[in-house]
Design a protein around this motif. Sequence first.
Motif, PDB file in Angstrom:
ATOM      1  N   ARG A 226       0.817  -1.210   0.000  1.00  0.00           N
ATOM      2  CA  ARG A 226       0.000   0.000   0.000  1.00  0.00           C
ATOM      3  C   ARG A 226       0.852   1.263   0.000  1.00  0.00           C
ATOM      4  O   ARG A 226       0.449   2.285  -0.543  1.00  0.00           O
ATOM      5  N   GLY A 261      -8.697   6.892   0.023  1.00  0.00           N
ATOM      6  CA  GLY A 261      -8.112   6.079   1.064  1.00  0.00           C
ATOM      7  C   GLY A 261      -8.815   6.233   2.392  1.00  0.00           C
ATOM      8  O   GLY A 261      -9.427   7.265   2.688  1.00  0.00           O
ATOM      9  N   LEU A 262      -8.723   5.200   3.203  1.00  0.00           N
ATOM     10  CA  LEU A 262      -9.318   5.245   4.533  1.00  0.00           C
ATOM     11  C   LEU A 262      -8.323   5.842   5.520  1.00  0.00           C
ATOM     12  O   LEU A 262      -7.117   5.633   5.398  1.00  0.00           O
ATOM     13  N   LEU A 264      -6.213   6.090   8.895  1.00  0.00           N
ATOM     14  CA  LEU A 264      -5.524   5.013   9.602  1.00  0.00           C
ATOM     15  C   LEU A 264      -5.433   5.311  11.095  1.00  0.00           C
ATOM     16  O   LEU A 264      -5.317   6.468  11.505  1.00  0.00           O
ATOM     17  N   ASP A 294      -6.824   0.329   9.270  1.00  0.00           N
ATOM     18  CA  ASP A 294      -7.834   1.197   8.676  1.00  0.00           C
ATOM     19  C   ASP A 294      -8.881   1.557   9.715  1.00  0.00           C
ATOM     20  O   ASP A 294      -9.426   0.674  10.403  1.00  0.00           O
TER      21      ASP A 294
END
Length: 805
Positions: A226, A261-262, A264, A294
Amino acid sequence: MAARLKKDEEVWLAQPPSRAALPLLILAALLSSALLFYAIGDWRLVAGFAAMLLAIAALMRWYRNLYPPQGAEGEALPDWTVARAAADASNMAIAVTDRAGRLVCASDLFGEWFPGYPTPPGVTADGALSENLAHAARAAWRDGVAKVESVPHGAMRLDVDIGRTGRSEDYLLWRFTPMRQPSALDDVNRLLTGEAGRQMGEAGVMAVLIGGEGRIRAANGAFLLRAAGRIDANITGRDFASHMRVDDKGRLFLAREQTGGLPLRLLQVPLKRASQASASGGAQDGPMLLLLIDEPAGGGGTSALSYIETLLSLLPFGLAMADRDGRVLFLNNAFARAAGLRIGDKPSYPGDLVIREDQAAVADAVRRFAVGPQMSGDIAVRLRIQPDEPTALSLAGVRGLGEAAVLLSLKDNSEESKLKRQVAQATKMQAIGQLAGGVAHDFNNILTAIIGHCDLMLMRHTPGDSDYDDIQQIKSNSNRAAGLTRQLLAFSRQQTLRPQVLQLPDIVADVSNLLKRLLGESVRLEVSHGRNLGAVRADPGQLEQVIVNLAVNARDAMPEGGTLNIQTYAVPAHKVREMRQEILPAANYTALRVSDTGLGIPPDILSKVFEPFFTTKELGKGTGLGLSTVYGIVKQSGGYIFAESELGRGASFVIYLPVYQGADIEQTKAQAPARRSDTWGTGTVLLVEDEDMVRAVAERALARQGYKVLTANDGEQGLEVLGGEERIDLLISDVVMPNMDGPTMVAQARRAHPDLPVLFMSGYAEEQLRKSIDIANVAFLPKPFSVSQLAEAARDALAMRPAAE
């Protein structure tokens, strides 16, 4: 800092005579000339003598000026520049001092660790430590070398090695080497790059190991994929922050995931010890394990905590979490096993796992790590399951996980403790075995004399005589004592075995009728055999004794009756590998299992069942040698035995004997020599035995069989008799004797008599002796033996002579 070189500025150099010494030289020449003139009265001779003295002095001065001594223009001192360059190439601080205690050379690293280049031993402000180093220096001057370990120096600990050096050994070389501190970095690095790192990635957890400077040292595949786009990307050494970004709301994202994106959640696990963290001002300055998860929709610490629990459950080492009040929130299976808990049980507090004396220390440590700065450390505790063995409990403060405030780690050292117990048990068994073998050997000599004299007396008495029954009783008791010595030798693996190639079902069938009588009416015997059993090589009589001993113990474990099950089955090599048994090598085995439905064996006793003289039976009902004898017979036969039990469900003893790969059973039996009954013989026998009682009975027994017997007390006397005029037809010798033992005597005798038949007799095992005796064509007779056994052995040994004789 540049290297610093210190030299002696005052070097002793031989100087030529000074001008002030010239008048003294002239005055000495005049005085010598006056004395000479007074003695001989010839002024011309005296004048010549004075001129010669002055000429010699002038020549010496001229030579000194022309060839000054080494050091006049500069002595050839050691090149400390070369020494410093060599010292800088190592990873240790190095200094050199002379006999006057002055520093003459030091490496750059020495100057970095000790600013100002202090002269050893005064490198520390601690007076006691300096005195310790000074004492070591004196020891080095005296003995050549000295060492001081674990010298504290700031955040480091140094090992100091001191040794004399130089061509004349007039210097001291000081080497300061940093001690390697135990660290979790290597373990975490292997964790992230191994199978556990892959499993964390599959669980959605990204893991990164960073150093104190914030650069990446290792990462699992999920983070690499990622953050860098490839699972094989090399990002070691890069700044971790460069792969992250923070939005205007303070949420954390991966820099590569610009949109979609999520956010973190970041969990920081410090890897620096508490002492190191205090010295550096906080654990956040040291290496850390970063876990990124996440953030689920809606956030919340509870969801993050569930992610962490999933992660911890996958890890192979014991981990648990506690809140600020010290209550246990979660523990994984590895932690439960290490603490001696059943899977699924959870204590209320960590202190419930330790003994009462350590509970206050554990509670105080959890409280400090929960409310103080983020740090980690270890404390030594004694668990309730192992109150005598200290165990390391690691604690680390965590933040951002809701109620969770402390991470606890407990190492499962059950396997390590098991191995320690096995090593201690093996050492103890070996020591007792050596003692038992020595006792049995000496006792066999005594029994040989008793049994032999009984046989000789029985030859002069017939059944019905008043003394016949008494002699028979003495011989019977002696044979019982001989059986006890065989048990001792079996335990010590020193008995004489007569191995044959056989099938285990045949041995079980031969002993089944005896077992039915021994077990009684209340115990049922069940026998089952597997297919494709391989042949084994063992002593059938000893295997029968093994089965009988195990069956009798099983009967005693079933006082109310039950079932004794004897099974034989094949265990191929691939099954052994699947068993993952550390002690049992991978090979083909034929197994014998003896199981009962009795009371079972408690776990604390199970590890002691093979110890000699250990018994749980009442006084007078057990010697404690039964299972130790079984263990010795199985091990001497090349096999393995294991005990399994569960309280209330009986016990099982499993014996694994390696499959024999040699000749066929029938072929082996066919090759067995036929025994002859006639023991009468002729010829001259040399009997060498250091025990008087054994030599006397053997001499009488051989003489009664028709032999002419010559005797000797040891090997040296035996060689003297062999070197005489008498022709020796058979040599019978003990193995272990003072001055010269039997094998040494036979080796020397065979040089002059290469075809001489030899019969060894000993109380030790034949197999053990043949390994240490490199002599061909020798027979063996184990002690104790009867008169008829000695006669048969002598007859068979004489039959070994070449046909030409």
